[in-house]
Design a protein around this motif. Structure first.
Motif, mmCIF file in Angstrom:
data_model
loop_
_atom_site.group_PDB
_atom_site.id
_atom_site.type_symbol
_atom_site.label_atom_id
_atom_site.label_comp_id
_atom_site.label_asym_id
_atom_site.label_seq_id
_atom_site.Cartn_x
_atom_site.Cartn_y
_atom_site.Cartn_z
ATOM 1 N N GLY A 51 0.960 -1.316 0.124
ATOM 2 C CA GLY A 51 -0.002 -0.113 -0.045
ATOM 3 C C GLY A 51 0.864 1.080 -0.034
ATOM 4 N N THR A 52 1.165 1.676 1.383
ATOM 5 C CA THR A 52 1.851 3.220 1.241
ATOM 6 C C THR A 52 3.398 2.903 1.187
ATOM 7 N N ASN A 53 3.720 1.575 1.753
ATOM 8 C CA ASN A 53 5.217 1.198 1.884
ATOM 9 C C ASN A 53 5.519 -0.074 1.094
ATOM 10 N N GLY A 88 -0.328 -4.770 10.797
ATOM 11 C CA GLY A 88 -0.448 -3.634 10.035
ATOM 12 C C GLY A 88 -0.400 -2.272 10.848
ATOM 13 N N GLY A 89 0.076 -1.279 9.965
ATOM 14 C CA GLY A 89 0.413 0.123 10.629
ATOM 15 C C GLY A 89 -0.689 0.390 11.426
ATOM 16 N N LEU A 90 -1.881 0.388 11.093
ATOM 17 C CA LEU A 90 -3.029 1.063 11.983
ATOM 18 C C LEU A 90 -3.144 0.205 13.205
ATOM 19 N N GLN A 92 -0.941 -1.851 14.817
ATOM 20 C CA GLN A 92 0.285 -1.749 15.556
ATOM 21 C C GLN A 92 0.353 -0.311 16.014
ATOM 22 N N GLY A 93 0.245 0.761 15.356
ATOM 23 C CA GLY A 93 0.472 2.200 15.879
ATOM 24 C C GLY A 93 -0.618 2.749 16.540
ATOM 25 N N TYR A 94 -1.656 2.167 16.695
ATOM 26 C CA TYR A 94 -2.965 3.081 17.190
ATOM 27 C C TYR A 94 -3.378 2.170 18.526
#
Ligand code: ADP
Length: 452
Positions: free
Chosen positions: A63-65, A399-401, A403-405
């Motif tokens: 996706g983004t990365n 996933g970034g969402l 793991q990051g939130y």
């Protein structure tokens, strides 16, 4: 204040996944399950069977990365070492040609391999390609359609692994794709490698998707490879799930209209990282148009995708007494200076509602899988009629969402307990696999390296 409260209530009523009655929740779960069963067509491949020593590479394009990975597998197929490099994908490459995108990736891999190994040895490559693919073999498959903002023309129908192999050859690399997987399958492979109770994998990053291990007798149309135990990995492509039970708001409709893939990926557009910030922005924009809460800031709020999901998270997680971070974000990113505290509180509330709905929908999806596997404590598997005690169940998640939130994770856990009940929820472990999608792909490349 009364005006603010009225706007909040109206939005909350429209947006939030309400605390549905147990019956309504059950109806939704059953609808989700039916949809899942309809989707039991796309099969993937066996989890790693742990028997190849050597150095393997992987590319993870999602996706983004994108990420390049080097994984060293030792005796007994133990992962001895792992190196991962992340790189953002330049926006223009997501809308250019397939050749340009893959040349860029091949060059990044070449540079990485030169730094890591220096020598030009023949290597097997795992390719994690997280877009819907019609899989034709372990190492080949054609793109069905783009998602997550990608819009490269003339790519649908092309064999993605072959295109990458051609780009690798053009860059002079002695490397071949021996495993083409999507991120859920890579994550499941690594999850299973670590813990054999892992039965499913879920991605909540830029996009969202899930896969799980299904008994082959439940597969309607069998296209893939069997696991050692006679199960099969089903890539659900749940981002494209839709049901009339999902409460679609006018903000969801506006968001869909702004995307390259209108009418597709409805579930994903309510849950994942590319979209949550934008949903909140659409709500705030409407509030600015219909009330005076933002004074005359409607124009500032009218620009699509100016509120990213990490910013939405930062707003929701601002625990300072005067919401100073919210103030900063509104000023610097949305060009709304001097907001009073009560307005900032309202913004936090909107971000909270959007987050909570997304997390609850993701939890409903996970429960749908558990139910399908007869691991939700109801005692009756949907494809069989046997009563069973809930067993320990592990779901690999990445996933970034997610793991990051932390607040997103909290709401997701809360919803699992609410739907499953405390006792059954305790048998379910969500286990984060760091860079699992790429590492799992390298392990699968190792398993299938004789195809090199
Ligand atoms: P991909 O591999 O598909 O590029 P990632 O798993 O790296 O996706 O996740 C990236 C997404 O995660 C971004 O779209 C971003 O919105 C979201 N994200 C990253 N960090 C955070 C954060 N701290 N809070 C909320 N969302 C985040």
């Amino acid at each position: 204040a009364a005006g603010c409260a009225a706007v909040t209530c109206a939005i909350a009523a429209a947006l939030v996944a309400r605390r549905a009655s147990a019956r309504a929740r059950w109806r939704r779960a059953v609808a989700l399950l039916r949809e899942f069963e309809d989707g039991l067509r796309h099969a993937a491949r066996a989890p790693c069977d742990r028997n190849e020593e050597g150095i393997y590479y992987a590319i993870d394009l999602g996706g983004t990365n994108f990420r390049v990975l080097r994984v060293e597998v030792g005796a007994g197929s133990v992962v001895i070492s792992r190196k991962v490099e992340h790189e953002p994908i330049p926006e223009e490459l997501t809308k250019g040609t397939l050749e340009e995108l893959f040349n860029f990736i091949a060059l990044a891999l070449k540079n990485f391999m030169e730094r890591e190994d220096g020598k030009d040895e023949r290597r097997a490559l795992g390719f994690t390609f997280s877009f819907p693919v019609r899989q034709t073999s372990v190492s080949s498959g054609s793109l069905i359609r783009w998602t997550k903002g990608f819009a490269i023309e003339d790519a649908a129908g092309k064999d993605i692994a072959q295109c990458l192999n051609e780009a690798l050859a053009r860059s002079g690399l002695n490397v071949r794709v021996t495993a083409l997987v999507n991120d859920t399958v890579g994550t499941l492979a690594l999850g299973h490698y670590h813990d054999e109770d892992t039965v499913a994998a879920v991605i909540i990053g830029a996009g969202t998707n899930a896969c799980y291990i299904e008994r082959t007798d439940a597969i309607i149309k069998c296209q893939g490879l069997l696991t050692n135990s006679g199960g099969m990995v089903v890539n659900m492509e749940w981002g494209n799930f839709w049901s009339s039970h999902l409460p679609r708001t006018l903000y969801d409709i506006s968001l869909d209209d702004e995307t390259q893939n209108r009418n597709d990926q409805g579930f994903e557009k309510m849950i994942s990282g590319i979209y949550l910030g934008e949903i909140a922005r659409l709500v705030l924009h409407r509030m600015a148009l219909e009330s005076d809460v933002f004074s005359d800031a409607a124009d500032s709020l009218s620009v699509p995708f100016t509120l990213s999901t990490p910013l939405l998270a930062a707003i929701r997680e601002d625990d300072s007494p005067d919401l100073s971070e919210v103030k900063r974000i509104l000023q610097e990113h949305l060009r709304i200076p001097g907001t009073p505290l009560k307005t900032r509180r309202l913004v936090v509330k909107v971000c909270d509602i959007v987050t909570r709905r997304a997390a609850r929908l993701a939890a409903a999806g996970i429960v749908g899988i558990l139910k399908k596997l007869g691991r939700d404590g109801s005692g009756v598997a949907s494809t069989g009629r046997t009563r069973s005690q809930p067993r320990r169940t592990v779901v690999a998640i990445e996933g970034g969402l997610y793991q990051g939130y932390p607040v997103f994770r909290e709401y997701l856990d809360e919803a699992l307990v609410e739907i499953l009940g405390e006792e059954v929820a305790q048998t379910v472990t969500l286990r984060v696999t760091e860079d699992g999608s790429g590492t799992g792909a390298a392990l699968l490349a190792a398993v299938h390296s004789s195809n090199r």
